[in-house]
Design an enzyme around this catalytic site. Structure first.
Site, PDB file in Angstrom:
ATOM      1  N   ASP A  56      17.409 -45.608  35.843  1.00 35.47           N
ATOM      2  CA  ASP A  56      17.124 -44.201  35.517  1.00 35.47           C
ATOM      3  C   ASP A  56      17.437 -43.904  34.054  1.00 35.47           C
ATOM      4  OD1 ASP A  56      16.296 -43.660  38.040  1.00 35.47           O
ATOM      5  OD2 ASP A  56      18.064 -42.488  38.640  1.00 35.47           O
ATOM      6  N   ASP A  97      12.482 -44.657  46.310  1.00 36.67           N
ATOM      7  CA  ASP A  97      13.267 -45.891  46.484  1.00 36.67           C
ATOM      8  C   ASP A  97      14.519 -45.676  47.348  1.00 36.67           C
ATOM      9  OD1 ASP A  97      14.638 -44.497  44.558  1.00 36.67           O
ATOM     10  OD2 ASP A  97      14.579 -46.067  43.033  1.00 36.67           O
ATOM     11  N   ASP A 135      19.680 -48.481  40.528  1.00 37.58           N
ATOM     12  CA  ASP A 135      18.892 -47.256  40.387  1.00 37.58           C
ATOM     13  C   ASP A 135      19.413 -46.414  39.226  1.00 37.58           C
ATOM     14  OD1 ASP A 135      16.892 -45.420  41.193  1.00 37.58           O
ATOM     15  OD2 ASP A 135      18.427 -44.211  42.182  1.00 37.58           O
ATOM     16  N   ASP A 194      10.400 -43.712  41.807  1.00 37.66           N
ATOM     17  CA  ASP A 194      11.807 -43.401  41.589  1.00 37.66           C
ATOM     18  C   ASP A 194      12.364 -42.516  42.702  1.00 37.66           C
ATOM     19  OD1 ASP A 194      14.077 -43.674  39.986  1.00 37.66           O
ATOM     20  OD2 ASP A 194      13.800 -41.659  39.207  1.00 37.66           O
TER      21      ASP A 194
END
Lengths: 70, 199
Positions: free
Chosen positions: B91, B69, B87, B66
Site C-alpha cells: 500500500d 485481497d 499488504d 487492493d
C-alpha cells in the site's frame, strides 16, 4: 486531581475545529458524511484559477454559475 | 443509512461476485495485492503523462484488487500475519508511486510550487501510516484522524476523473498534517495517562 477534558472547556465553534483535528468518528456516520460533503464542495467549487492549478483553467463551477446570473 | 454507507453498499454489490470468483479459482490474496501494485504503477505513469482520466480508470482497477485481497483472504481462510504485513508495505509503495507520478508531471510543467505541495503531501502520507504503526506498538489503538488510505485513494480518483488534482492535493496535504498531529497528540495523551476521550 483529574483535569477537565479539553472537549468540555471549548465553546461550540472551537469544539467543531477540535473535532476535525482530533477526528475519531467511524466511516458511514453523519459527521463523516458532512466532512465528505465539505471536501467535495471544496474540490469541485473552488475555481482552479484561485489555486493556480497547473492542469486546469478557469473559474470552474462557480464561474459557470456566475456567468448565468443576469 | 448514511450517504457514504449507501455509496459503499452499491459498490460492494458487484464486488461480492468478484470475491467469490477469486476464492473459487483459488487465487492467493498476496498475488492479488501484487497485481494491484503493478496496475497502480501504470496509474502513476498515466498521472506523470497528465492523462488523468486514464489514470482514474487504472486506479479503479488497481484498487479493486487492493480492496478484495483482504476479503478473499478471510473468505478462503488464507489470512495470515505476513499477508497483513505484505499488504501494508505494498500500500505504501502504491501511494508513493502515485505521488511520484504527480511530482514528475508538475516538474515537467515547471511548476515548482506544486512539486512541493505533492512532495509534502507525500511525506505526510507516509507519516500518517508510520505514526499509527509506531503508536500501536506503545498503546492499544491510534485510530485518530480523517485522512487514511481509502479516503486518499478515492480523492485521487475524484481528482483524476474531474481534473481537480490541485484541489485534491491541498485537501490531502492539510488533512494528512492534521491526522499526523492528531495521532501524535493522542499518543502523548494516552502515554501521559490523560484518557478522557476514547479514540
Amino acid at each position: 486531581m483529574s483535569r477537565v477534558p479539553i472537549e468540555r472547556r471549548l465553546p461550540l465553534p472551537l469544539l467543531a475545529v477540535w473535532r476535525i483535528f482530533y477526528w475519531n468518528y467511524e466511516r458511514t456516520t453523519i459527521p463523516y458524511d458532512l466532512m465528505v460533503m465539505a471536501i467535495l464542495a471544496f474540490v469541485w467549487l473552488t475555481p482552479p484559477d484561485w489555486l493556480g492549478d497547473p492542469t486546469a483553467r478557469g473559474l470552474g463551477l462557480i464561474g459557470w454559475l456566475t456567468s448565468r446570473l443576469p | 443509512m448514511t450517504l457514504t454507507g449507501a455509496v459503499g453498499a452499491i459498490f460492494m454489490f458487484p464486488l461480492r461476485g468478484i470475491i467469490r470468483a477469486c476464492v473459487a479459482l483459488g487465487i492467493h490474496p498476496n498475488v492479488l495485492t501484487l497485481i494491484g501494485v503493478c496496475i497502480n504503477l501504470a496509474a502513476a505513469w498515466a498521472l506523470a503523462r497528465g492523462r488523468f482520466v486514464l489514470a482514474g480508470v487504472i486506479m479503479v482497477a488497481a484498487n479493486l484488487f487492493d480492496f478484495i485481497d483482504g476479503k478473499v483472504a478471510h473468505a478462503s481462510g488464507t489470512a495470515s500475519e505476513f499477508g497483513g504485513f505484505w499488504d501494508s508495505v505494498m500500500d505504501r509503495f502504491s501511494d508513493l508511486a502515485l505521488f511520484l507520478g504527480l511530482i514528475y508531471l508538475y516538474a515537467s510543467l515547471q511548476r515548482a510550487d506544486y512539486v512541493m505541495v505533492a512532495a509534502v503531501a507525500m511525506i505526510f502520507t507516509v507519516l500518517t501510516s508510520y505514526t499509527r504503526a509506531r503508536a500501536e506498538s506503545l498503546i492499544d489503538t491510534c485510530k485518530v484522524g480523517f485522512m487514511e488510505r481509502p479516503e486518499r485513494i478515492v480523492l485521487f480518483m475524484i481528482g483524476a476523473f474531474t481534473n481537480r488534482m490541485a484541489a485534491v492535493l491541498w485537501v490531502i496535504l492539510v488533512l494528512s498534517v492534521l491526522t499526523v498531529a492528531g495521532r501524535i497528540y493522542h499518543t502523548w495523551r494516552e502515554l501521559s495517562g490523560d484518557r478522557s476521550v476514547p479514540a
